[in-house]
Design a protein around this motif. Structure first.
Motif, short mmCIF file in Angstrom:
data_model
loop_
_atom_site.label_atom_id
_atom_site.label_comp_id
_atom_site.label_asym_id
_atom_site.label_seq_id
_atom_site.Cartn_x
_atom_site.Cartn_y
_atom_site.Cartn_z
N GLN A 37 -0.84 -4.40 3.88
CA GLN A 37 -2.32 -4.25 4.47
C GLN A 37 -1.92 -4.40 5.96
OE1 GLN A 37 -5.38 -7.04 3.30
NE2 GLN A 37 -5.35 -5.92 1.42
N ASN A 38 -0.83 -5.11 6.72
CA ASN A 38 -1.18 -5.52 8.11
C ASN A 38 0.48 -5.77 8.49
OD1 ASN A 38 -0.74 -7.82 7.35
ND2 ASN A 38 -2.53 -8.67 8.66
N MET A 39 1.56 -5.45 7.60
CA MET A 39 2.94 -5.69 7.96
C MET A 39 3.75 -4.71 7.68
SD MET A 39 3.26 -8.71 9.39
CE MET A 39 4.82 -9.01 8.95
N LEU A 40 4.77 -4.33 8.15
CA LEU A 40 6.11 -3.45 7.79
C LEU A 40 7.15 -4.33 7.41
CD1 LEU A 40 7.72 -0.90 7.50
CD2 LEU A 40 8.02 -1.06 10.03
N THR A 86 0.84 -1.18 -0.10
CA THR A 86 0.08 0.01 0.04
C THR A 86 0.94 1.25 0.07
OG1 THR A 86 0.00 0.01 2.45
CG2 THR A 86 -1.69 -1.33 1.20
N SER A 87 1.79 1.12 0.57
CA SER A 87 2.95 2.18 0.58
C SER A 87 4.47 1.83 0.81
CB SER A 87 2.59 3.34 1.71
OG SER A 87 3.23 4.51 1.52
N ALA A 88 5.39 2.81 0.39
CA ALA A 88 6.65 2.45 0.58
C ALA A 88 7.59 3.78 1.24
CB ALA A 88 7.48 1.85 -0.55
N ASN A 89 8.74 3.62 1.64
CA ASN A 89 9.53 4.72 2.10
C ASN A 89 11.07 4.46 2.45
OD1 ASN A 89 9.83 7.63 2.92
ND2 ASN A 89 7.78 7.47 3.52
N LEU A 90 11.84 5.28 2.37
CA LEU A 90 13.24 4.95 2.39
C LEU A 90 13.86 5.84 3.59
CD1 LEU A 90 15.54 4.46 -0.37
CD2 LEU A 90 16.06 6.41 1.07
N GLN A 91 14.91 5.44 4.24
CA GLN A 91 15.62 6.13 5.31
C GLN A 91 17.02 5.75 5.14
OE1 GLN A 91 15.91 4.60 8.99
NE2 GLN A 91 15.91 6.23 9.98
N ASN A 92 17.98 6.55 4.81
CA ASN A 92 19.29 6.31 4.63
C ASN A 92 19.05 5.12 3.79
OD1 ASN A 92 19.95 8.18 6.20
ND2 ASN A 92 19.66 6.96 8.13
N ASP A 93 19.72 3.87 3.99
CA ASP A 93 19.82 2.81 3.27
C ASP A 93 18.72 1.53 3.73
OD1 ASP A 93 21.89 3.47 1.85
OD2 ASP A 93 23.46 2.64 3.36
N ASN A 94 17.69 1.97 4.33
CA ASN A 94 16.81 1.15 4.82
C ASN A 94 15.55 1.33 3.74
OD1 ASN A 94 18.39 0.07 6.98
ND2 ASN A 94 17.87 1.88 8.20
#
Length: 460
Positions: free
Chosen positions: A417-420, A403-411
């Motif tokens: 729906q219910n997991m990161l 449903t979405s995605a993001n980036l922090q440094n190299d992570n």
């Protein structure tokens, strides 16, 4: 100034209750003898009593310490109403749970249960009103998170007077500042909104989190304390920026916020004052889906299947300066990337837009760093694109939808729906609540909101 121990106990009790530490809450009440008959709304519990929703009322007061006279009036009324509808077995079970030093009243109730024909007619609505008044006299409505707020105020005062140096996190116990870093994988706070007031859109602006709900309310948060910012005068007065329908997109630049609602109305706000500087009604043939400030704060792009460039300083009723056409389907998001050379083809972003040598429909595009975008090509995978053209694909399997995605440094963080999922780290975190709708990231905070009203704050 003297601080009463009883007041400290109440602060701790409120904290335990809000964090869901029910056993600790009950044990502390027992040990310290402090009663905290805390409710979210007196109007709500009063209405539940007047409507005879006794299961809800009894659950609410389960941990309360009410006066004996109040409790016996409540129990007697409930049992009388049960007897009135011939629920003798249920009345008897409830009677056996009563532990009060009210011998005469208890004998009277016991006699009634054994002799149902002795029940006299009574006005249950009048008695419900009497019982609700008795309970409300002992109920307490308190501002949420009082303990955290007071600690925050104390730290703020000490920081302003240069007694301490606060970076992102402060270790209160050891009295030191801590700069946290690392993988965002710890669920630090979950706040629950009602589904009819759930957050539908969010954006970070410097160190503030801005959320827009399906009821049209816009709130500015302090993401460090997980509370609404009360240093904004209008929010301290419980006045908020708002629309008449659901918020579907934001754009922010400097001290200005642009918000778009489901009816296609765009409003420009000054964040510091909460004042609406301009309202723009839709002139698009199709529904508006996205808004984006230009590099100049006086310019705003508004998109449906076409993009209108609006001049916010134009004083007449028609602020449109230019219209860009050529898309058949709706454009879901935009970025002003004129600072990127030789990639002008991506200025118009989503649904039906094609990059050179890449032919696919975009479901979501998120700018995460200079020259880097996270693009959901299919629901089951997303891609990190770096320009000039270079990409890396991430997926779980063909059935798991993002449903979405993001980036922090190299992570790299992928939200289903219910997991990161934290890619390249082989880590996964189960998310509470319903389906995750979206996420926003700022430094060491990952904010996720769901379709059942959960606001989830994830930290290192």
């Amino acid at each position: 100034m003297e601080i009463k121990v009883d007041d400290i106990n109440k602060l701790i009790l409120q904290f335990l209750k809000e964090q869901g530490y029910q056993k600790s809450y009950e044990q502390l009440q027992l040990e310290c003898g402090t009663n905290l008959n805390l409710c979210e709304s007196k109007d709500k519990i009063k209405q539940d009593i007047l409507d005879g929703k006794w299961d809800i009322v009894l659950k609410q007061i389960k941990t309360w310490k009410l006066e004996s006279n109040t409790l016996i009036e409540l129990y007697e009324l409930i049992i009388d109403e049960l007897m009135e509808i011939n629920e003798v077995v249920v009345a008897e079970k409830l009677f056996k749970t009563i532990k009060l030093d009210q011998v005469e009243r208890l004998l009277k109730i016991d006699y009634l249960i054994k002799n149902p024909h002795t029940l006299k007619k009574f006005d249950k609505y009048e008695r419900r009103q009497i019982v609700s008044n008795m309970i409300l006299k002992e109920a307490i409505v308190a501002q949420p998170s009082k303990l955290i707020e007071l600690i925050g105020d104390g730290l703020k005062f000490r920081a302003e007077n240069k007694l301490i140096s606060i970076q992102r996190t402060f270790d209160i116990f050891n009295n030191i500042s801590v700069k946290q870093s690392g993988i965002l994988q710890r669920i630090d706070k979950v706040i629950k909104y009602a589904e009819n007031m759930r957050v539908n859109q969010a954006i970070f602006s410097n160190e503030a989190l801005i959320t827009g709900s399906i009821d049209g309310i816009i709130e500015v948060w302090d993401p460090q304390s997980y509370t609404i910012k009360k240093d904004l005068d209008y929010q301290a007065r419980d006045e908020y920026m708002f629309h008449q329908s659901s918020i579907i997109d934001f754009s922010v630049i400097e001290e200005l916020l642009a918000s778009l609602d489901q009816q296609g109305i765009v409003k420009i706000w000054k964040l510091k004052t909460g004042k609406c500087l301009r309202k723009i009604d839709s002139t698009h043939q199709k529904p508006i889906t996205s808004i984006q400030f230009g590099q100049d704060p006086s310019l705003l792009f508004i998109a449906s299947n076409e993009i209108q460039l609006n001049g916010l300083r134009v004083k007449n009723s028609n602020p449109i300066l230019k219209v860009f056409r050529g898309h058949e389907a709706n454009i879901n998001s935009m970025y002003d990337i004129s600072i990127y050379q030789q990639v002008t083809q991506i200025v118009l972003l989503e649904f039906g837009i094609q990059l050179p040598r890449n032919k696919y429909l975009f479901l979501n595009v998120k700018e995460v760093q200079r020259n880097q975008f996270l693009i959901t090509k299919k629901k089951s995978q997303f891609v990190k694109e770096t320009f000039p053209l270079y990409y890396q694909r991430y997926s779980i399997d063909q059935k798991t939808e993002f449903t979405s995605a993001n980036l922090q440094n190299d992570n790299i963080y992928g939200i289903t729906q219910n997991m990161l999922y934290i890619f390249d780290k082989n880590k996964a975190v189960k998310l509470p609540g319903g389906q995750a709708l979206g996420c926003e990231l700022y430094e060491d905070i990952l904010f996720i909101f769901t379709n059942t009203g959960e606001l989830i704050f994830i930290r290192p």
